[in-house]
Design an enzyme around this catalytic site. Structure first.
Site, PDB file in Angstrom:
ATOM      1  N   GLU A   1       7.898   6.655   2.630  1.00 42.56           N
ATOM      2  CA  GLU A   1       7.786   5.229   2.932  1.00 42.56           C
ATOM      3  C   GLU A   1       6.609   4.960   3.875  1.00 42.56           C
ATOM      4  O   GLU A   1       5.891   3.973   3.726  1.00 42.56           O
ATOM      5  CB  GLU A   1       9.088   4.723   3.570  1.00 42.56           C
TER       6      GLU A   1
ATOM      7  N   THR B   1       4.091  -6.694   0.289  1.00 38.66           N
ATOM      8  CA  THR B   1       4.656  -6.448   1.617  1.00 38.66           C
ATOM      9  C   THR B   1       3.637  -6.767   2.708  1.00 38.66           C
ATOM     10  O   THR B   1       3.981  -7.361   3.729  1.00 38.66           O
ATOM     11  CB  THR B   1       5.130  -4.985   1.710  1.00 38.66           C
TER      12      THR B   1
END
Lengths: 362, 362
Positions: free
Chosen positions: B176, B230
């Site tokens: 991530e 994002t």
């Protein structure tokens, strides 16, 4: 009467807007919460107790508090034919409250009592109230809230406990609004007991967080001889917080709530110690506080922070004996680093809240 | 190997510092977590599944997430003598992931798999990985985290499940960090299942929040045809928040955690809808989102917010049928107000997390 919704451990109450002025004589008021039929007193006098409270609990700033057992304020309320019907007189204040006003309009117990009288619609009898303050003023232990809670419960019990605890919180909140700010994080746990989360004010919505019964939780409360007025401590707060500190404190608040519900003392202590927003601004204003916190944790406390707006330091542990040892070390640190004398107490979580202590039938 | 402390539902893991670079060949790495004795593979191939996740959950921004059942990514991992021992090749990516890199260093599944290979100290066998993406990219449903979680679990299961789920979270977090930011609020619930609170990163400390088994919780997930990268959604965040909004969101985060643990769906929904900091900045960037939220609540949802960084909207309810009705209304609102086509799904809470689906013995 205020509408009350009760569901599981959530208590929702329709809004009683903050009012800055409270009339002395409730019988002339047009409060929407007034009873249409006036109840009859069941007792000629009652005595009540309301516990001290620890508000904020680190990242629970301004919305979380809990009650501590064995220390608090007592109120004795008597039917008094010499007092004008529907009115209240304060006859006596003993203990740590000698500098408090006996004018019911300027006394937290008086304001809360009058508020409950209004809610009940009391017009035909008058009362004399006496207040025995077990809590020092301005200590960060919810002193004004305990007086308000004890008074609210006393009036309600004298008439046979008509109002719910959550309605009494509204009465207590009116008192707090006048005396120390519109915050329920002391008065709600003082009335309800245990841990209480203030979810919203309009409408007032409270969540009782049940700490598991089989777990022991001890608070080490160390109160130094130092004045930390709420106003000064409020002025120390930042107007803005950084996003990263916000996220941190939010996550710690979540962890604190989870630790309480799961009875995880280590987690609770860690969360208590974790505040990056309020404690770092306030601790330097209390001589020795940072050293006291460090000492408490070195001595084995699970966590430590400022109780309410201070100056009391609160640490948590799982045994009374260890609590006493931690307390001694904290007192030493207040003296050594802050040059402040202090007193330590070790108290358990109060799970009951404000209660009737004794009553005399009519 | 990383030290793991397990106590009640709190998982503490000694720090694995965020690293921006991950070497392809784990056998040359000096990771402190490497196994000294290389384990033997138990299977010639395994297939794993990892669920989608809803991160943020309103006031749980950046520290709370939960897994949703029946939608996610699959990874198939095979021992492959044609691949250099200690290395990994990605042979195939199907489903919604056609634009993803097959270079394991730039693929979230690849990075997580390599990280687990390092932790296990795999030097003697090579693998081929194929990824079947059930989740659309950039949807706000934890697409990259699900790939990472499925890959991490696949490698671990192929060697007989040596690492704990919490250690796998560290591997997923490394992925991530490279692909979508150093946040565990998707990958932790994708691996562990249920609701997970990220208490701290150094050390990584997770709290599993058990939603009561006897309660039904349905998520209505409505994914519009709209790209909400994002990075853009992060740029919309304020750098500072006001003290009053901080206190509000903190109290709602506490209420959210309490509602989850108490299985209080109404309280959970109310908390989900309550964010005053992030959602008000992000919702206007997703055409129709504000109307979709309003519509969901009017249609009977307990609460609604943006899932992760969006553009998916998530609402909660207590029955599948009502969830479908709410979903239809939300799809209509996305079209009517935002001029966006969207798809609705109704999914239950996933309480299991990433898991082995099938395996072939050697």
């Amino acid at each position: 009467m205020a509408t009350v919704y009760l569901k599981l451990t959530t208590i929702t109450i329709s809004p009683s807007k903050p009012r800055t002025h409270l009339r002395f004589n409730p019988s002339t008021s047009a409060l929407p919460s007034s009873k249409s039929t006036e109840p009859l007193p069941l007792f000629s006098s009652v005595k009540s107790f309301a516990p001290a409270t620890v508000a904020n609990l680190g990242p629970g700033f301004d919305f979380l508090g809990c009650a501590v057992d064995g220390i608090g304020d007592h109120v004795t309320l008597r039917l008094d034919p010499s007092v004008q019907p529907g009115e209240l007189a304060i006859s006596h204040i003993s203990g740590a409250g000698s500098r408090l006003s006996k004018n019911p309009l300027w006394n937290c117990a008086g304001i809360a009592a009058i508020s409950v009288m209004k809610m009940l619609g009391i017009r035909s009898v008058g009362f004399t109230l006496s207040l025995d303050k077990g809590l020092p003023l301005g200590s960060g232990l919810g002193s004004s809230a305990a007086s308000a809670a004890a008074a609210a419960v006393a009036v309600n019990e004298l008439f046979g406990s008509i109002l719910s605890p959550s309605e009494l919180v509204i009465a207590g909140l009116e008192s707090e609004a006048k005396v120390s700010g519109y915050h329920a994080d002391n008065v709600a746990p003082s009335i309800l007991g245990g841990f209480v989360l203030i979810r919203s004010y309009e409408p007032l919505e409270l969540m009782q967080l049940k700490f598991p019964h089989e777990k022991s939780l001890y608070f080490v409360l160390v109160n130094p001889e130092f004045e930390a007025p709420t106003k000064k401590m409020r002025a120390a707060l930042p107007s803005d917080v950084t996003m990263s500190n916000h996220i941190w404190n939010c996550s710690q608040a979540g962890a604190l709530v989870a630790s309480v519900l799961q009875g995880d003392l280590i987690g609770l202590g860690k969360a208590l110690s974790s505040d990056k927003i309020v404690e770092p601004r306030r601790a330097p204003l209390i001589p020795g506080m940072e050293a006291v916190k460090k000492t408490a944790i070195e001595a084995g406390a699970f966590g430590c922070t400022i109780s309410g707006a201070g100056p009391t330091a609160v640490a948590v542990t799982d045994s009374e004996e260890r609590g006493r040892e931690i307390g001694e070390r904290m007192v030493e640190a207040f003296w050594k680093v802050g040059k402040l004398k202090s007193l330590a107490m070790v108290k358990q979580l109060d799970r009951v809240g404000a209660r009737l202590v004794s009553c005399v039938a009519r």
